[in-house]
Design a protein around this motif. Structure first.
Motif, PDB file in Angstrom:
ATOM      1  N   LEU A   1       0.874  -1.170  -0.076  1.00 14.37           N
ATOM      2  CA  LEU A   1      -0.153   0.022   0.165  1.00 14.37           C
ATOM      3  C   LEU A   1       0.854   1.354   0.130  1.00 14.37           C
ATOM      4  O   LEU A   1       0.572   2.305  -0.590  1.00 14.37           O
ATOM      5  CB  LEU A   1      -1.065  -0.041   1.239  1.00 14.37           C
ATOM      6  CG  LEU A   1      -2.075  -1.079   1.167  1.00 14.37           C
ATOM      7  CD1 LEU A   1      -2.958  -0.954   2.686  1.00 14.37           C
ATOM      8  CD2 LEU A   1      -3.101  -0.697  -0.052  1.00 14.37           C
ATOM      9  N   ALA A   2       1.977   1.264   0.678  1.00 13.75           N
ATOM     10  CA  ALA A   2       2.844   2.397   0.765  1.00 13.75           C
ATOM     11  C   ALA A   2       3.470   2.550  -0.563  1.00 13.75           C
ATOM     12  O   ALA A   2       3.499   3.740  -1.173  1.00 13.75           O
ATOM     13  CB  ALA A   2       3.900   2.365   1.861  1.00 13.75           C
ATOM     14  N   ARG A   3       3.839   1.636  -1.090  1.00 11.72           N
ATOM     15  CA  ARG A   3       4.416   1.787  -2.624  1.00 11.72           C
ATOM     16  C   ARG A   3       3.324   2.047  -3.547  1.00 11.72           C
ATOM     17  O   ARG A   3       3.489   3.042  -4.527  1.00 11.72           O
ATOM     18  CB  ARG A   3       4.942   0.554  -3.097  1.00 11.72           C
ATOM     19  CG  ARG A   3       6.013  -0.064  -2.399  1.00 11.72           C
ATOM     20  CD  ARG A   3       7.350   0.801  -2.421  1.00 11.72           C
ATOM     21  NE  ARG A   3       8.010   0.734  -3.582  1.00 11.72           N
ATOM     22  CZ  ARG A   3       8.882   1.450  -3.870  1.00 11.72           C
ATOM     23  NH1 ARG A   3       9.785   2.301  -3.335  1.00 11.72           N
ATOM     24  NH2 ARG A   3       9.424   1.058  -5.179  1.00 11.72           N
ATOM     25  N   LEU A   4       2.097   1.763  -3.454  1.00 12.11           N
ATOM     26  CA  LEU A   4       0.820   2.157  -4.256  1.00 12.11           C
ATOM     27  C   LEU A   4       0.687   3.637  -4.240  1.00 12.11           C
ATOM     28  O   LEU A   4       0.389   4.197  -5.066  1.00 12.11           O
ATOM     29  CB  LEU A   4      -0.252   1.102  -3.819  1.00 12.11           C
ATOM     30  CG  LEU A   4      -1.484   1.188  -4.864  1.00 12.11           C
ATOM     31  CD1 LEU A   4      -1.255   0.625  -6.256  1.00 12.11           C
ATOM     32  CD2 LEU A   4      -2.809   0.478  -4.251  1.00 12.11           C
ATOM     33  N   VAL A   5       0.794   4.016  -3.226  1.00  9.89           N
ATOM     34  CA  VAL A   5       0.332   5.668  -3.029  1.00  9.89           C
ATOM     35  C   VAL A   5       1.738   6.562  -3.136  1.00  9.89           C
ATOM     36  O   VAL A   5       1.708   7.763  -3.140  1.00  9.89           O
ATOM     37  CB  VAL A   5      -0.110   5.943  -1.515  1.00  9.89           C
ATOM     38  CG1 VAL A   5      -1.597   5.102  -1.362  1.00  9.89           C
ATOM     39  CG2 VAL A   5       0.763   5.562  -0.374  1.00  9.89           C
ATOM     40  N   GLY A   6       2.751   5.999  -3.684  1.00 13.24           N
ATOM     41  CA  GLY A   6       3.927   6.907  -3.972  1.00 13.24           C
ATOM     42  C   GLY A   6       4.767   6.900  -2.626  1.00 13.24           C
ATOM     43  O   GLY A   6       5.729   8.045  -2.897  1.00 13.24           O
ATOM     44  N   LEU A   7       4.866   6.598  -1.774  1.00 13.47           N
ATOM     45  CA  LEU A   7       5.603   6.729  -0.385  1.00 13.47           C
ATOM     46  C   LEU A   7       7.167   6.432  -0.668  1.00 13.47           C
ATOM     47  O   LEU A   7       7.911   7.368  -0.206  1.00 13.47           O
ATOM     48  CB  LEU A   7       5.172   6.165   1.065  1.00 13.47           C
ATOM     49  CG  LEU A   7       5.744   6.477   2.054  1.00 13.47           C
ATOM     50  CD1 LEU A   7       5.195   7.995   2.299  1.00 13.47           C
ATOM     51  CD2 LEU A   7       5.170   5.526   3.163  1.00 13.47           C
ATOM     52  N   GLY A   8       7.520   5.453  -1.562  1.00 16.95           N
ATOM     53  CA  GLY A   8       8.828   5.385  -1.904  1.00 16.95           C
ATOM     54  C   GLY A   8       9.386   6.428  -2.415  1.00 16.95           C
ATOM     55  O   GLY A   8      10.413   6.832  -2.341  1.00 16.95           O
ATOM     56  N   ASP A   9       8.811   6.858  -3.558  1.00  9.86           N
ATOM     57  CA  ASP A   9       9.275   7.876  -4.544  1.00  9.86           C
ATOM     58  C   ASP A   9       9.207   9.101  -3.582  1.00  9.86           C
ATOM     59  O   ASP A   9      10.447  10.089  -3.767  1.00  9.86           O
ATOM     60  CB  ASP A   9       8.403   8.042  -5.648  1.00  9.86           C
ATOM     61  CG  ASP A   9       8.303   7.062  -6.444  1.00  9.86           C
ATOM     62  OD1 ASP A   9       9.035   6.069  -6.384  1.00  9.86           O
ATOM     63  OD2 ASP A   9       6.985   6.665  -7.057  1.00  9.86           O
ATOM     64  N   ALA A  10       8.446   9.547  -2.781  1.00  8.36           N
ATOM     65  CA  ALA A  10       8.224  10.821  -1.789  1.00  8.36           C
ATOM     66  C   ALA A  10       9.779  10.653  -0.964  1.00  8.36           C
ATOM     67  O   ALA A  10      10.491  11.623  -0.974  1.00  8.36           O
ATOM     68  CB  ALA A  10       7.299  10.829  -1.111  1.00  8.36           C
ATOM     69  N   GLY A  11       9.965   9.682  -0.384  1.00  7.19           N
ATOM     70  CA  GLY A  11      11.130   9.305   0.372  1.00  7.19           C
ATOM     71  C   GLY A  11      12.519   9.481  -0.392  1.00  7.19           C
ATOM     72  O   GLY A  11      13.317  10.272   0.016  1.00  7.19           O
ATOM     73  N   ARG A  12      12.280   9.069  -1.618  1.00 10.63           N
ATOM     74  CA  ARG A  12      13.679   9.366  -2.612  1.00 10.63           C
ATOM     75  C   ARG A  12      13.764  10.669  -2.844  1.00 10.63           C
ATOM     76  O   ARG A  12      15.132  11.487  -2.762  1.00 10.63           O
ATOM     77  CB  ARG A  12      13.716   8.455  -3.696  1.00 10.63           C
ATOM     78  CG  ARG A  12      14.356   7.052  -3.545  1.00 10.63           C
ATOM     79  CD  ARG A  12      14.721   6.521  -4.895  1.00 10.63           C
ATOM     80  NE  ARG A  12      13.310   6.062  -5.539  1.00 10.63           N
ATOM     81  CZ  ARG A  12      12.622   5.278  -5.162  1.00 10.63           C
ATOM     82  NH1 ARG A  12      12.884   4.348  -4.442  1.00 10.63           N
ATOM     83  NH2 ARG A  12      11.532   5.002  -5.936  1.00 10.63           N
TER      84      ARG A  12
END
Length: 104
Positions: free
Chosen positions: A62-73
């Motif tokens: 779910l975190a990857r789906l909402v783009g949390l990984g991209d925001a962290g990077r």
């Protein structure tokens, strides 16, 4: 913020809540706890591991789906740029003072 950090934190929180409220509902089994543990410890632990891993994987998805990984990077890249002195000069100076321990 990386999705695995969010996943780990939420999994720990949900596990703690599960233990807190789950054991309250199973109080009638307390006299038989040692017998249950002797016979079913392996199965109980295996199911708990699978449950925790499933919850962690679901939260991570779910975190990857909402783009949390991209925001962290992106936040990391901006922070590194500011620390190199590119971008906002005042923020770079404040970060430098903070790393030196000079809080004004």
């Amino acid at each position: 913020m990386h999705p695995w950090r969010v996943s780990f934190g939420l999994t720990c929180m949900l596990s703690a809540l599960g233990v807190l409220f789950g054991f309250e509902r199973l109080v009638y089994l307390r006299p038989y706890a040692s017998l249950i543990w002797e016979q079913y410890a392996g199965l109980i632990l295996a199911h708990l591991v699978v449950l925790v891993l499933s919850v962690a994987a679901g939260i991570h998805y779910l975190a990857r789906l909402v783009g949390l990984g991209d925001a962290g990077r992106k936040v990391e890249q901006v922070e590194l740029a500011v620390r190199r002195g590119e971008g906002d000069r005042e923020l770079a100076a404040a970060l430098q003072r903070d790393s030196e321990g000079r809080w004004e």
